[in-house]
Design an enzyme around this catalytic site. Structure first.
Site, short mmCIF file in Angstrom:
data_model
loop_
_atom_site.label_atom_id
_atom_site.label_comp_id
_atom_site.label_asym_id
_atom_site.label_seq_id
_atom_site.Cartn_x
_atom_site.Cartn_y
_atom_site.Cartn_z
N SER A 63 0.78 -1.23 0.00
CA SER A 63 0.00 0.00 0.00
C SER A 63 0.81 1.28 0.00
O SER A 63 0.24 2.36 -0.10
CB SER A 63 -0.96 0.01 1.19
OG SER A 63 -2.09 -0.75 0.89
N TYR A 67 -11.02 2.04 4.96
CA TYR A 67 -9.90 1.78 4.05
C TYR A 67 -10.34 0.78 2.98
O TYR A 67 -10.79 -0.31 3.30
CB TYR A 67 -8.73 1.22 4.85
CG TYR A 67 -7.41 1.22 4.15
CD1 TYR A 67 -6.47 2.21 4.41
CD2 TYR A 67 -7.07 0.22 3.24
CE1 TYR A 67 -5.23 2.20 3.78
CE2 TYR A 67 -5.85 0.21 2.62
CZ TYR A 67 -4.93 1.21 2.89
OH TYR A 67 -3.71 1.19 2.26
N GLY A 119 2.79 -0.81 4.12
CA GLY A 119 2.00 -1.73 3.33
C GLY A 119 2.72 -3.03 3.05
O GLY A 119 3.86 -3.23 3.46
#
Length: 472
Positions: A166, A272, A417
């Site tokens: 991410s 999210y 991430g």
């Protein structure tokens, strides 16, 4: 140990874990957990859910989670799997590997060495870290510890490539905001006006995509308000492992998400969702007429000289050098471990599919926060935290988290991430970009206590930004 199944964590996942652990302390029940920390993490594959006890596809149901030991990262940070009791944490340290690298020679940073080693002692296979201070007070410190791969004694390369998960979102948000600065995109304009083919709710704005306030279902799986797991595309567990080389088109990911009910009306809450950033990538491509890869090279990678950063598409191999990441799972009653250094990241197009290095992430995030990529007013928008976002990594702005470390340390900006398994990436910066922390963590086959991860991360961040202060 935990019950059978596969439980990982992502950046997004750990946020979810924090919420559910808070709600269910003492009950032994955590609804809908399978993948997380990312991101991260995330994680993201950055998501979390449940896995059937027979190893089959996830079912829509509640799951019982008894916090014990998990290997480490698996989906965004998604991050890890259940390990057998025989696994021993700290094996890498026992083989004689040390935290110090040649780049760090002569720099007395015992607090960093201790914080990095703590990840190995807790069960991670390998760590590579870069801490940079442009003011010259500390210079640049790079180090690695643990092992490059199972069965070997070599440490992870400090210039190694890794799946960043991410962290990709920060790159995507930066390009979108550059287009806003150029007048090509309106930050508060309806996304449907640019991408009419999806039939999006016209209340969803570009800002809502970057901020995670669109309410769109997360295509890697999501939670109902009551905590029930709603499966998405194969992003966790054995199902992901069996499908890890499958190719997806971004439009396919979005259409899958749009076939599921929204979580809330646009702008009314925060959640999210990888879907937001896959749409943001498609927005970039629609407005510019070029691929995201081409725009990233023209706008960021080329000007900053990012030699190790890749938008891989269907490419499944990391460029050399790299450290190996693993995925442990139970199959027909037997524990197995699979090298997942190779995986097809198209599952997370625009949301978590990039490859980079600690040096490139340092260069990018320092330039971004130093005002070299966006005008001041849009950088300020990027850092405006949404009050309903989960505070584990800080509050979410537009493609980055804003975290207050306290009066002795100040504010740090970050996005972490990982892909669905094996790896995690860390990216932190001071508000002026002068001090940064970038890192890659790899998962092996050792047991890992999921609850320990926030403290490990806190220790490393404070060692880098608080002049030797350790985690509380």
């Amino acid at each position: 140990m935990m019950g059978r199944g596969n439980h990982g964590f992502s950046a997004a996942g750990l946020r979810g874990l924090r919420e559910v652990l808070t709600r269910h302390v003492g009950s032994g029940r955590v609804p809908g957990l399978v993948a997380l920390i990312g991101r991260s993490g995330a994680t993201h594959a950055e998501a979390f859910g449940t896995v059937r006890r027979d190893g089959g596809a996830p079912e829509r149901r509640r799951t019982v989670f008894r916090p014990v030991a998990v290997t480490a990262l698996a989906a965004g940070l998604l991050a890890g799997t259940i390990a057998p009791a025989a696994a021993t944490a700290g094996a890498a340290a026992a083989d004689g590997s040390a935290v110090m690298s040649e780049d760090a020679a002569g720099q007395d940073r015992p607090e960093l060495q201790k914080a990095v080693q703590a990840f190995i002692d807790a069960g991670f296979l390998g760590v590579q870290v870069r801490v940079h201070d442009e003011r010259g007070e500390r210079g640049e410190w790079t180090g690695s510890t643990g092992r490059r791969k199972l069965g070997a004694s070599a440490k992870p390369p400090t210039n190694g490539h890794f799946w960043v998960g991410s962290v990709t979102k920060t790159f995507v948000a930066t390009v979108v905001l550059q287009l806003v600065a150029e007048g090509e995109i309106g930050l508060d304009a309806p996304v449907a006006g640019y991408l009419p083919e999806f039939g999006l709710d016209r209340r969803i704005t570009v800002r809502m995509l970057l901020q995670h306030t669109s309410g769109l279902f997360n295509y890697t799986g999501d939670l109902d308000p009551d905590g029930t797991w709603v499966p998405g595309l194969p992003a966790t567990g054995k199902e992901w492992l069996d499908n890890r080389f499958r190719s997806y088109r971004p439009q396919e990911l979005v259409r899958f998400a749009l076939s599921r009910p929204v979580k809330f009306a646009p702008g009314e809450d925060w959640s999210y969702s990888n879907t937001n950033y896959t749409l943001a990538r498609l927005l970039i491509e629609k407005v510019t007429g070029h691929s995201f890869d081409a725009e990233l090279k023209r706008r960021i990678m080329g000007p900053l000289g990012l030699k190790g950063t890749v938008v891989p598409g269907d490419r499944t191999r990391l460029p050399r050098p790299y450290a190996h990441g693993y995925f442990r799972h139970q199959d027909a009653g037997q524990w197995k471990v699979t090298d997942v250094s190779r995986q097809n990241p198209s599952l997370l197009a625009g949301a978590g599919d990039m490859i980079s290095t600690t040096r490139d992430l340092q260069t990018f995030f320092s330039a971004l926060n130093g005002g070299k990529l966006l005008p001041d007013e849009l950088l300020a928008e990027m850092r405006e935290p949404h009050p309903k976002s989960d505070p584990l990594y800080g509050r979410y702005g537009l493609g980055m988290f804003v975290k207050d470390l306290g009066p002795a340390c100040g504010t740090v900006l970050n996005h972490n991430g990982s892909p669905p398994a094996g790896y995690a990436a860390l990216m932190y910066s001071s508000p002026d970009g002068s001090r940064t922390l970038t890192a890659s963590l790899t998962v092996g086959d050792a047991a890992f206590d999921l609850a320990a991860y926030p403290k490990l991360l806190d220790g490393l961040v404070k060692a880098a930004f608080c002049d030797g202060q350790t985690a509380s």
